[in-house]
Write a protein that holds these residues in place. Structure first.
Motif, PDB file in Angstrom:
ATOM      1  N   THR A  63     -26.663  71.928  71.616  1.00 31.20           N
ATOM      2  CA  THR A  63     -28.112  71.751  71.625  1.00 31.20           C
ATOM      3  C   THR A  63     -28.817  73.086  71.468  1.00 31.20           C
ATOM      4  O   THR A  63     -29.794  73.215  70.715  1.00 31.20           O
ATOM      5  CB  THR A  63     -28.563  71.074  72.927  1.00 31.20           C
ATOM      6  OG1 THR A  63     -27.923  69.789  73.059  1.00 31.20           O
ATOM      7  CG2 THR A  63     -30.066  70.878  72.958  1.00 31.20           C
ATOM      8  N   PHE A  64     -28.327  74.107  72.157  1.00 31.02           N
ATOM      9  CA  PHE A  64     -28.918  75.443  72.091  1.00 31.02           C
ATOM     10  C   PHE A  64     -28.746  76.039  70.699  1.00 31.02           C
ATOM     11  O   PHE A  64     -29.663  76.679  70.172  1.00 31.02           O
ATOM     12  CB  PHE A  64     -28.277  76.349  73.145  1.00 31.02           C
ATOM     13  CG  PHE A  64     -29.091  77.555  73.480  1.00 31.02           C
ATOM     14  CD1 PHE A  64     -30.144  77.475  74.380  1.00 31.02           C
ATOM     15  CD2 PHE A  64     -28.828  78.782  72.884  1.00 31.02           C
ATOM     16  CE1 PHE A  64     -30.926  78.584  74.686  1.00 31.02           C
ATOM     17  CE2 PHE A  64     -29.591  79.895  73.185  1.00 31.02           C
ATOM     18  CZ  PHE A  64     -30.640  79.799  74.095  1.00 31.02           C
ATOM     19  N   ALA A  65     -27.564  75.824  70.102  1.00 28.21           N
ATOM     20  CA  ALA A  65     -27.326  76.324  68.748  1.00 28.21           C
ATOM     21  C   ALA A  65     -28.286  75.677  67.758  1.00 28.21           C
ATOM     22  O   ALA A  65     -28.856  76.355  66.887  1.00 28.21           O
ATOM     23  CB  ALA A  65     -25.881  76.065  68.339  1.00 28.21           C
ATOM     24  N   ARG A  66     -28.490  74.359  67.873  1.00 30.22           N
ATOM     25  CA  ARG A  66     -29.410  73.673  66.976  1.00 30.22           C
ATOM     26  C   ARG A  66     -30.841  74.175  67.162  1.00 30.22           C
ATOM     27  O   ARG A  66     -31.573  74.384  66.200  1.00 30.22           O
ATOM     28  CB  ARG A  66     -29.365  72.156  67.242  1.00 30.22           C
ATOM     29  CG  ARG A  66     -28.043  71.470  67.008  1.00 30.22           C
ATOM     30  CD  ARG A  66     -27.670  71.443  65.512  1.00 30.22           C
ATOM     31  NE  ARG A  66     -27.026  72.659  65.082  1.00 30.22           N
ATOM     32  CZ  ARG A  66     -25.713  72.890  65.136  1.00 30.22           C
ATOM     33  NH1 ARG A  66     -24.912  71.953  65.593  1.00 30.22           N
ATOM     34  NH2 ARG A  66     -25.209  74.025  64.723  1.00 30.22           N
ATOM     35  N   LYS A  67     -31.230  74.402  68.412  1.00 31.70           N
ATOM     36  CA  LYS A  67     -32.587  74.868  68.712  1.00 31.70           C
ATOM     37  C   LYS A  67     -32.854  76.232  68.101  1.00 31.70           C
ATOM     38  O   LYS A  67     -33.986  76.516  67.674  1.00 31.70           O
ATOM     39  CB  LYS A  67     -32.776  74.915  70.229  1.00 31.70           C
ATOM     40  CG  LYS A  67     -34.146  75.408  70.670  1.00 31.70           C
ATOM     41  CD  LYS A  67     -34.239  75.453  72.188  1.00 31.70           C
ATOM     42  CE  LYS A  67     -35.592  76.005  72.637  1.00 31.70           C
ATOM     43  NZ  LYS A  67     -35.679  76.084  74.134  1.00 31.70           N
ATOM     44  N   ASN A  68     -31.824  77.074  68.053  1.00 34.89           N
ATOM     45  CA  ASN A  68     -32.005  78.446  67.592  1.00 34.89           C
ATOM     46  C   ASN A  68     -31.514  78.679  66.163  1.00 34.89           C
ATOM     47  O   ASN A  68     -31.487  79.822  65.699  1.00 34.89           O
ATOM     48  CB  ASN A  68     -31.295  79.401  68.547  1.00 34.89           C
ATOM     49  CG  ASN A  68     -32.015  79.518  69.871  1.00 34.89           C
ATOM     50  OD1 ASN A  68     -32.980  80.274  70.009  1.00 34.89           O
ATOM     51  ND2 ASN A  68     -31.582  78.748  70.864  1.00 34.89           N
ATOM     52  N   GLY A  69     -31.133  77.611  65.480  1.00 33.42           N
ATOM     53  CA  GLY A  69     -30.815  77.707  64.061  1.00 33.42           C
ATOM     54  C   GLY A  69     -29.572  78.493  63.721  1.00 33.42           C
ATOM     55  O   GLY A  69     -29.526  79.154  62.680  1.00 33.42           O
ATOM     56  N   VAL A  70     -28.544  78.454  64.598  1.00 32.07           N
ATOM     57  CA  VAL A  70     -27.289  79.138  64.308  1.00 32.07           C
ATOM     58  C   VAL A  70     -26.152  78.127  64.310  1.00 32.07           C
ATOM     59  O   VAL A  70     -26.244  77.058  64.908  1.00 32.07           O
ATOM     60  CB  VAL A  70     -26.981  80.256  65.337  1.00 32.07           C
ATOM     61  CG1 VAL A  70     -28.047  81.326  65.292  1.00 32.07           C
ATOM     62  CG2 VAL A  70     -26.836  79.682  66.742  1.00 32.07           C
ATOM     63  N   ARG A  71     -25.075  78.470  63.625  1.00 33.69           N
ATOM     64  CA  ARG A  71     -23.914  77.599  63.604  1.00 33.69           C
ATOM     65  C   ARG A  71     -23.140  77.744  64.906  1.00 33.69           C
ATOM     66  O   ARG A  71     -23.173  78.787  65.557  1.00 33.69           O
ATOM     67  CB  ARG A  71     -23.026  77.873  62.400  1.00 33.69           C
ATOM     68  CG  ARG A  71     -22.393  79.239  62.349  1.00 33.69           C
ATOM     69  CD  ARG A  71     -21.655  79.433  61.021  1.00 33.69           C
ATOM     70  NE  ARG A  71     -22.549  79.271  59.894  1.00 33.69           N
ATOM     71  CZ  ARG A  71     -22.210  78.709  58.749  1.00 33.69           C
ATOM     72  NH1 ARG A  71     -20.992  78.277  58.546  1.00 33.69           N
ATOM     73  NH2 ARG A  71     -23.076  78.573  57.773  1.00 33.69           N
ATOM     74  N   MET A  72     -22.452  76.689  65.288  1.00 35.36           N
ATOM     75  CA  MET A  72     -21.633  76.675  66.485  1.00 35.36           C
ATOM     76  C   MET A  72     -20.183  76.940  66.102  1.00 35.36           C
ATOM     77  O   MET A  72     -19.661  76.365  65.136  1.00 35.36           O
ATOM     78  CB  MET A  72     -21.749  75.310  67.172  1.00 35.36           C
ATOM     79  CG  MET A  72     -21.136  75.247  68.543  1.00 35.36           C
ATOM     80  SD  MET A  72     -22.073  76.183  69.750  1.00 35.36           S
ATOM     81  CE  MET A  72     -20.810  76.421  70.996  1.00 35.36           C
ATOM     82  N   VAL A  73     -19.525  77.832  66.823  1.00 37.51           N
ATOM     83  CA  VAL A  73     -18.112  78.126  66.612  1.00 37.51           C
ATOM     84  C   VAL A  73     -17.359  77.634  67.850  1.00 37.51           C
ATOM     85  O   VAL A  73     -17.467  78.224  68.923  1.00 37.51           O
ATOM     86  CB  VAL A  73     -17.870  79.631  66.390  1.00 37.51           C
ATOM     87  CG1 VAL A  73     -16.380  79.899  66.178  1.00 37.51           C
ATOM     88  CG2 VAL A  73     -18.676  80.133  65.196  1.00 37.51           C
TER      89      VAL A  73
END
Length: 301
Positions: A63-73
């Protein structure tokens, strides 16, 4: 520690996808510190380092990754954690470009989630075998139309160079396929080619990090990230097949010169602009520090 790791990567001059991950101790601010890090260290798209969020198959992290526009690893993706992947999918949180590391012994449904959401897969084949993570997901990825990239995972345990990664990947896939044929399995037996495996280590790595518009292949308009390999050395002579030579025969000693974004990092077998004595001291000091802290921690138990 965070600043030191970013500083080290910058000083190295490497092209890096930096996955900001959880720290240790009371002062770590994960993941909420990501916007500050992004603003302070990753405020330009025209730089060698790119930011991502590192973690597991965790709803709050995705959720945090989506909010901040970065990919999740996501690390540690396997048959024991795949339930969380399906829970994330139910919330529509996995996104195109998210990277899933290991993917050992995944079910067909999990491979479909990764494929259908545009996820990327990174296989650490030598470590997955050495540490008993489970059967590496080479064939699973291929069966579901996913072209994997390769990664080393634990550089203190296994050689992290691309030649080691390519060779283990190719040999294991061939073994699996040949065993399938020996057992008269009706499933088609398709052996990886050396060209495909070399692509896993180059362009697929760039694609998995979202950097294929800049690097990963010798293409007009891309940055000049180039390795020159010496095919005249005795360990590979005579040269008969270029990709076969690279994947099945070469090692780090064949890397003659390296350019990153056109800048020389290695020339004619020697590193450029690197104080090797300093590097050795930093590494030895880090090792000694870890061993001392481990000993101190053990003595207090």
């Amino acid at each position: 520690m965070l600043f030191r790791s970013i500083k080290a990567f910058r000083e190295s001059g490497l092209r890096v996808l930096y996955a900001y991950s959880r720290g240790m101790g009371a002062k770590h601010q994960y993941p909420q510190d990501l916007p500050r890090i992004q603003k302070q260290y990753f405020n330009s798209t025209d730089q060698l380092m790119t930011l991502a969020l590192g973690g597991g198959l965790d709803k709050s992290q995705f959720t945090f990754a989506r909010k901040n526009g970065v990919r999740m690893v996501s690390h540690g993706v396997n048959n024991r954690t795949e339930k969380s992947l399906h829970e994330l999918q139910a919330e529509k949180l996995p996104g195109a470009g998210d990277i899933y590391i290991h993917c050992t012994q995944l079910s067909d449904d999990s491979w479909k989630v990764i494929r259908d959401t545009g996820g990327k897969v990174s296989l650490s084949v030598p470590i997955e075998m050495h540490m008993g993570h489970g059967m590496p997901g080479i064939q699973g990825a291929l069966d579901f139309g996913i072209r994997p990239s390769l990664s080393s995972d634990v550089a203190t345990t296994m050689a992290p160079d691309a030649f080691t990664l390519m060779r283990h990947t190719m040999n294991l896939q061939r073994l699996s396929m040949l065993q399938r044929a020996d057992k008269k399995d009706p499933t088609p037996t398709v052996l990886l080619t050396t060209r495909e495996v070399m692509e896993f280590a180059t362009i697929e790595g760039a694609r998995s990090m979202g950097l294929d518009s800049k690097t990963g292949s010798l293409t007009p308009g891309k940055d000049a990230d180039i390795l020159l390999l010496d095919a005249g050395r005795l360990n590979v002579w005579p040269l008969n097949n270029a990709t076969g030579c690279v994947v099945t025969l070469m090692g780090t000693g064949n890397v003659e010169s390296v350019f990153v974004a056109g800048k020389v990092k290695k020339w004619k077998g020697a590193l450029v602009g690197v104080d090797e004595a300093r590097v050795r001291k930093l590494v030895a000091d880090a090792r000694d520090g870890i061993l001392k802290r481990a000993k101190d921690r053990k003595s207090t138990r």
